[in-house]
Write an enzyme that holds these catalytic residues in place. Structure first.
Site, PDB file in Angstrom:
ATOM      1  N   LYS A  39      39.116  37.434  41.711  1.00  0.00           N
ATOM      2  CA  LYS A  39      40.088  36.833  40.783  1.00  0.00           C
ATOM      3  C   LYS A  39      39.359  36.154  39.629  1.00  0.00           C
ATOM      4  O   LYS A  39      39.773  36.249  38.473  1.00  0.00           O
ATOM      5  CB  LYS A  39      40.999  35.848  41.540  1.00  0.00           C
ATOM      6  CG  LYS A  39      41.989  36.583  42.423  1.00  0.00           C
ATOM      7  CD  LYS A  39      42.762  35.724  43.407  1.00  0.00           C
ATOM      8  CE  LYS A  39      43.555  36.651  44.340  1.00  0.00           C
ATOM      9  NZ  LYS A  39      44.297  35.974  45.390  1.00  0.00           N
ATOM     10  N   GLN A  78      44.618  30.215  47.869  1.00  0.00           N
ATOM     11  CA  GLN A  78      44.300  31.444  48.612  1.00  0.00           C
ATOM     12  C   GLN A  78      44.736  31.301  50.073  1.00  0.00           C
ATOM     13  O   GLN A  78      44.367  30.350  50.759  1.00  0.00           O
ATOM     14  CB  GLN A  78      42.790  31.730  48.529  1.00  0.00           C
ATOM     15  CG  GLN A  78      42.375  33.037  49.155  1.00  0.00           C
ATOM     16  CD  GLN A  78      42.953  34.263  48.427  1.00  0.00           C
ATOM     17  OE1 GLN A  78      42.957  34.330  47.201  1.00  0.00           O
ATOM     18  NE2 GLN A  78      43.454  35.224  49.193  1.00  0.00           N
ATOM     19  N   ASP A  80      51.390  33.218  41.805  1.00  0.00           N
ATOM     20  CA  ASP A  80      51.504  34.148  42.933  1.00  0.00           C
ATOM     21  C   ASP A  80      52.971  34.491  43.207  1.00  0.00           C
ATOM     22  O   ASP A  80      53.263  35.422  43.965  1.00  0.00           O
ATOM     23  CB  ASP A  80      50.909  33.522  44.212  1.00  0.00           C
ATOM     24  CG  ASP A  80      49.486  33.991  44.478  1.00  0.00           C
ATOM     25  OD1 ASP A  80      49.075  35.016  43.907  1.00  0.00           O
ATOM     26  OD2 ASP A  80      48.795  33.321  45.278  1.00  0.00           O
TER      27      ASP A  80
END
Ligand code: NAP
Length: 292
Positions: free
Chosen positions: A53, A97, A120
């Site tokens: 990322k 995460q 997200d």
């Protein structure tokens, strides 16, 4: 004629578009979009995903920040940090995460995020907005799949779409998007309790395999001329690669490819598009925050 849907090339194209937008923003005197990733502990998979990322951010000219916590961080301390990130005007979006260590409630963490920075798309406000068709951050894998269908000009209106898998990150949100007015597919969501799965799959104009069972979908489960999207990525041992494993999709590629009109390979199909979706969402967040 069967066509391979090249997710790798499409993701590269989208990255170039994002990079051009960032260059344009900077030329007009704005700061670069800024994404942060919160990483808890040292899980191998999570370390790799977060490293990707950050590398992706660098490639398109975003600023990125990595926030690390030890495996034993308290939930309250993590939530406090999330509050700081929510209030940081120089930060456009961030991700935590997953998975998190067992003593931390993932749901509490997700709900602590400001929905306007939840790139997200996991916060219930974003999920809810997506369900009723309002602008929202859409989670990465469904976003990537929809973008592939669009960019390959694949007809969806009035066509039957069967999605095998109903997870909150793939099957369920994709089923909602595919049934919306802009896309107009007629959707069936199949799962582990579905009866006559082979027959249901064989009725699909668009078949999405998102169950996580390598090579589960065989040629007899696919209609002649169908579009096949393979989301599965299971690591299987391999003596042919340096890493000692390779990724296997949920579809028996060689036999299914003979029968369908379009198919995504694994790797190089949905995976790269999932990565690029986070960048698209971050650019969208930045456009709202940065006055040009
Ligand atoms: P998940 O949470 O394990 O969900 C799997 C779903 O498939 C469940 O709904 C399950 O049904 C259903 N299922 C499992 N076995 C089945 C069977 N034999 N017949 C019918 N349905 C079955 O998985 P996920 O997180 O959605 O991920 C699915 C796969 O996609 C995995 O291989 C994952 O690694 C991959 N993935 C890839 C990307 C990418 O970027 N390419 C991104 C995300 C995920 P129940 O609900 O009844 O248990």
């Amino acid at each position: 004629m069967m066509q391979i849907i090249d997710g790798k090339a499409t993701a590269k194209e989208i990255k170039e578009e994002i990079k051009a937008s960032v260059d344009e923003m900077i030329k007009r005197g704005a700061r670069a979009p800024h994404l942060a990733a919160v990483l808890v502990g040292h899980d191998g998979g999570s370390e790799t995903y977060v490293a990707y990322k950050i590398k992706d951010c660098e490639e398109v000219g975003f600023k990125s920040t990595l926030v690390r916590f030890g495996e034993d961080v308290k939930e309250a301390d993590l939530i406090q940090k999330i509050g700081e990130l929510n209030n940081d005007p120089e930060l456009d979006g961030f991700i935590v995460q997953l998975p998190l260590p067992g003593h931390i409630s993932e749901q509490n963490i997700i709900e602590a995020l400001d929905p306007s920075k939840d790139v997200d798309g996991f916060h219930p406000v974003n999920v809810g907005k997506m369900v009723i068709g309002l602008p929202s951050f859409i989670s990465a894998t469904p976003f990537g799949i929809i973008e592939l269908l669009k960019r390959y000009n694949i007809e969806t209106s009035g066509r039957s779409c069967v999605i095998v898998g109903r997870s909150n990150i793939v099957g369920r949100p994709l089923s909602i998007l595919m049934s919306q007015k802009a896309i107009n597919a007629t959707v069936t969501v199949a799962h582990s309790r579905t009866r006559n799965l082979a027959e249901i799959c064989a009725g699909a104009d668009i078949l999405v395999a998102a169950l996580g069972s390598p090579e589960f979908i065989s040629e007899d489960m696919v209609r002649e001329g169908a579009v096949v999207i393979d989301v599965g990525t299971t690591r299987v041992p391999s003596s042919e690669t340096k890493s000692g494993f390779r990724l296997k999709g949920d579809v028996k590629f060689d036999e299914v490819a003979q029968k369908c009109s379009y198919i995504t390979p694994v790797p190089g199909g949905v995976g790269p598009m999932t990565r690029v979706a986070l960048l698209s969402n971050t650019l969208m967040a930045a456009r709202k925050n940065i006055r040009l």
